[in-house]
Design a protein around this motif. Structure first.
Motif, PDB file in Angstrom:
ATOM      1  N   ASN A   6      42.997 113.949   3.098  1.00 25.99           N
ATOM      2  CA  ASN A   6      42.695 113.143   1.920  1.00 25.99           C
ATOM      3  C   ASN A   6      41.940 111.872   2.283  1.00 25.99           C
ATOM      4  N   LEU A   7      41.602 111.743   3.560  1.00 26.82           N
ATOM      5  CA  LEU A   7      40.904 110.546   3.999  1.00 26.82           C
ATOM      6  C   LEU A   7      39.474 110.536   3.490  1.00 26.82           C
ATOM      7  N   LYS A   8      39.023 109.359   3.094  1.00 27.32           N
ATOM      8  CA  LYS A   8      37.661 109.171   2.611  1.00 27.32           C
ATOM      9  C   LYS A   8      37.019 108.064   3.432  1.00 27.32           C
ATOM     10  N   SER A   9      35.718 108.142   3.536  1.00 20.87           N
ATOM     11  CA  SER A   9      35.007 107.035   4.181  1.00 20.87           C
ATOM     12  C   SER A   9      34.987 105.868   3.197  1.00 20.87           C
ATOM     13  N   ILE A  10      34.714 104.687   3.694  1.00 18.19           N
ATOM     14  CA  ILE A  10      34.636 103.516   2.816  1.00 18.19           C
ATOM     15  C   ILE A  10      33.525 103.698   1.795  1.00 18.19           C
ATOM     16  N   ASP A  11      32.421 104.302   2.222  1.00 17.62           N
ATOM     17  CA  ASP A  11      31.302 104.539   1.295  1.00 17.62           C
ATOM     18  C   ASP A  11      31.715 105.484   0.164  1.00 17.62           C
ATOM     19  N   GLN A  12      32.471 106.529   0.504  1.00 17.13           N
ATOM     20  CA  GLN A  12      32.948 107.464  -0.525  1.00 17.13           C
ATOM     21  C   GLN A  12      33.895 106.756  -1.490  1.00 17.13           C
ATOM     22  N   PHE A  13      34.800 105.969  -0.945  1.00 17.00           N
ATOM     23  CA  PHE A  13      35.763 105.253  -1.779  1.00 17.00           C
ATOM     24  C   PHE A  13      35.051 104.300  -2.741  1.00 17.00           C
ATOM     25  N   VAL A  14      34.116 103.525  -2.216  1.00 18.62           N
ATOM     26  CA  VAL A  14      33.401 102.550  -3.035  1.00 18.62           C
ATOM     27  C   VAL A  14      32.607 103.258  -4.129  1.00 18.62           C
ATOM     28  N   GLU A  15      31.933 104.336  -3.773  1.00 19.08           N
ATOM     29  CA  GLU A  15      31.134 105.050  -4.775  1.00 19.08           C
ATOM     30  C   GLU A  15      32.020 105.652  -5.868  1.00 19.08           C
ATOM     31  N   GLU A  16      33.161 106.213  -5.492  1.00 19.81           N
ATOM     32  CA  GLU A  16      34.077 106.781  -6.483  1.00 19.81           C
ATOM     33  C   GLU A  16      34.673 105.693  -7.374  1.00 19.81           C
ATOM     34  N   ARG A  17      35.014 104.585  -6.777  1.00 21.54           N
ATOM     35  CA  ARG A  17      35.692 103.512  -7.506  1.00 21.54           C
ATOM     36  C   ARG A  17      34.742 102.648  -8.337  1.00 21.54           C
ATOM     37  N   TYR A  18      33.552 102.358  -7.761  1.00 17.90           N
ATOM     38  CA  TYR A  18      32.633 101.408  -8.392  1.00 17.90           C
ATOM     39  C   TYR A  18      31.308 102.015  -8.840  1.00 17.90           C
ATOM     40  N   GLY A  19      31.069 103.263  -8.505  1.00 11.51           N
ATOM     41  CA  GLY A  19      29.839 103.922  -8.922  1.00 11.51           C
ATOM     42  C   GLY A  19      28.739 103.819  -7.885  1.00 11.51           C
ATOM     43  N   LYS A  20      27.639 104.434  -8.215  1.00  7.14           N
ATOM     44  CA  LYS A  20      26.483 104.439  -7.311  1.00  7.14           C
ATOM     45  C   LYS A  20      25.773 103.092  -7.346  1.00  7.14           C
ATOM     46  N   LYS A  21      25.029 102.798  -6.276  1.00  7.83           N
ATOM     47  CA  LYS A  21      24.242 101.566  -6.227  1.00  7.83           C
ATOM     48  C   LYS A  21      23.305 101.541  -7.423  1.00  7.83           C
ATOM     49  N   GLY A  22      23.184 100.371  -8.021  1.00  9.45           N
ATOM     50  CA  GLY A  22      22.325 100.213  -9.181  1.00  9.45           C
ATOM     51  C   GLY A  22      23.067 100.227 -10.505  1.00  9.45           C
ATOM     52  N   THR A  23      24.335 100.635 -10.485  1.00 14.58           N
ATOM     53  CA  THR A  23      25.120 100.591 -11.715  1.00 14.58           C
ATOM     54  C   THR A  23      25.728  99.196 -11.844  1.00 14.58           C
ATOM     55  N   PRO A  24      25.982  98.717 -13.065  1.00 17.66           N
ATOM     56  CA  PRO A  24      26.488  97.350 -13.247  1.00 17.66           C
ATOM     57  C   PRO A  24      27.769  97.048 -12.462  1.00 17.66           C
ATOM     58  N   LYS A  25      28.720  97.972 -12.479  1.00 19.91           N
ATOM     59  CA  LYS A  25      29.990  97.738 -11.781  1.00 19.91           C
ATOM     60  C   LYS A  25      29.769  97.628 -10.269  1.00 19.91           C
ATOM     61  N   ARG A  26      28.899  98.476  -9.728  1.00 22.92           N
ATOM     62  CA  ARG A  26      28.620  98.461  -8.292  1.00 22.92           C
ATOM     63  C   ARG A  26      27.828  97.214  -7.911  1.00 22.92           C
ATOM     64  N   ASP A  27      26.871  96.825  -8.759  1.00 26.86           N
ATOM     65  CA  ASP A  27      26.094  95.617  -8.483  1.00 26.86           C
ATOM     66  C   ASP A  27      26.990  94.382  -8.424  1.00 26.86           C
ATOM     67  N   LYS A  28      27.970  94.328  -9.319  1.00 32.36           N
ATOM     68  CA  LYS A  28      28.911  93.197  -9.329  1.00 32.36           C
ATOM     69  C   LYS A  28      29.710  93.168  -8.029  1.00 32.36           C
ATOM     70  N   LEU A  29      30.160  94.327  -7.578  1.00 35.22           N
ATOM     71  CA  LEU A  29      30.897  94.414  -6.316  1.00 35.22           C
ATOM     72  C   LEU A  29      30.022  93.968  -5.152  1.00 35.22           C
ATOM     73  N   ASP A  30      28.803  94.474  -5.098  1.00 25.40           N
ATOM     74  CA  ASP A  30      27.914  94.146  -3.994  1.00 25.40           C
ATOM     75  C   ASP A  30      27.589  92.653  -3.959  1.00 25.40           C
ATOM     76  N   LYS A  31      27.388  92.043  -5.120  1.00 26.72           N
ATOM     77  CA  LYS A  31      27.123  90.602  -5.178  1.00 26.72           C
ATOM     78  C   LYS A  31      28.337  89.824  -4.666  1.00 26.72           C
ATOM     79  N   GLY A  32      29.521  90.236  -5.069  1.00 28.91           N
ATOM     80  CA  GLY A  32      30.739  89.585  -4.596  1.00 28.91           C
ATOM     81  C   GLY A  32      30.901  89.698  -3.095  1.00 28.91           C
ATOM     82  N   TYR A  33      30.516  90.851  -2.551  1.00 29.89           N
ATOM     83  CA  TYR A  33      30.604  91.052  -1.108  1.00 29.89           C
ATOM     84  C   TYR A  33      29.672  90.094  -0.373  1.00 29.89           C
TER      85      TYR A  33
END
Length: 105
Positions: A6-33
């Protein structure tokens, strides 16, 4: 008999949780990072120089509370303030990098 992992890479987890790059939720996460990363970089540089937050604050003309808030991502930092902290406080040089995204035509 093998167990399914059941292990996922961090990239898989982030994409599942926050969406693909370019989506509003993911952009907000990336800016915060990026803001978080600035605080961590300042903290690491201070440790490398052997400076406490108070010593760093004294060197760049601010107070310990401001340094702490920047390091802990509680306060956004202006570029001019960041430059003063890096140059006056850490005796360093602030550098920026702009990376443009590939666009398809």
């Amino acid at each position: 008999m093998s167990k399914k992992s059941n292990l996922k890479s961090i990239d898989q987890f982030v994409e599942e949780r926050y969406g693909k790059k370019g989506t509003p939720k993911r952009d907000k996460l990336d800016k915060g990072y990026e803001l978080f990363k600035i605080g961590v970089l300042l903290q690491q540089a201070s440790l490398k120089k052997g400076l406490t937050q108070e010593e760093l604050a004294d060197r760049c003309g601010t107070n310990k509370g401001n340094i702490s808030k920047i390091e802990n991502d509680i306060r956004e930092v202006r570029i001019s303030t960041l430059q003063k902290i890096v140059e006056d406080g850490l005796d360093g040089e602030l550098q920026f990098k702009i990376k443009l995204r590939q666009t398809s035509k």
